[in-house]
Design a protein around this motif. Sequence first.
Motif: not given
Length: 121
Positions: A58-63, A72-79, A98-101, A87-93
């Motif tokens: 979270e703190w590495r991807f929160d712009p 990191a960016g709010f519009g970035t497609r993060v997979i 954080l706003g990374i829709g 764990t990845s499902s919980l992390a992506a959610e």
Amino acid sequence: MLADARARLDRISARAAFQELIAADGLLVDIRPAAQRAADGEVDPALPVLVVERNVLEWRFDPRSDAALPQAGFGTRVIVLCQEGYTSSLAAESLQRLGIGRATDVVGGFAAWRAAGMPVA
């Protein structure tokens, strides 16, 4: 908790994730710990993949964070990728909160990535 997280995600297959990476439309983030990557293998580093362990995601991807990665960016497609896709499902959610829709994860995780014949190192 897992079902709630997954209800908010448009989860994708390993093959679909690979296609997004090749099209430069996404950034794969491997959140597995170093010991797990050493034991089970890694995504081919020639692909746009970042290793960001779960405990700092979270703190590495929160712009807005002083410690945010340049990608990191709010519009970035993060997979997000973990070992088996839990764990990845919980992390992506969490990234979505954080706003990374456009954050999502790979169904079946790295195990599915390898089984589908996607590039590994």
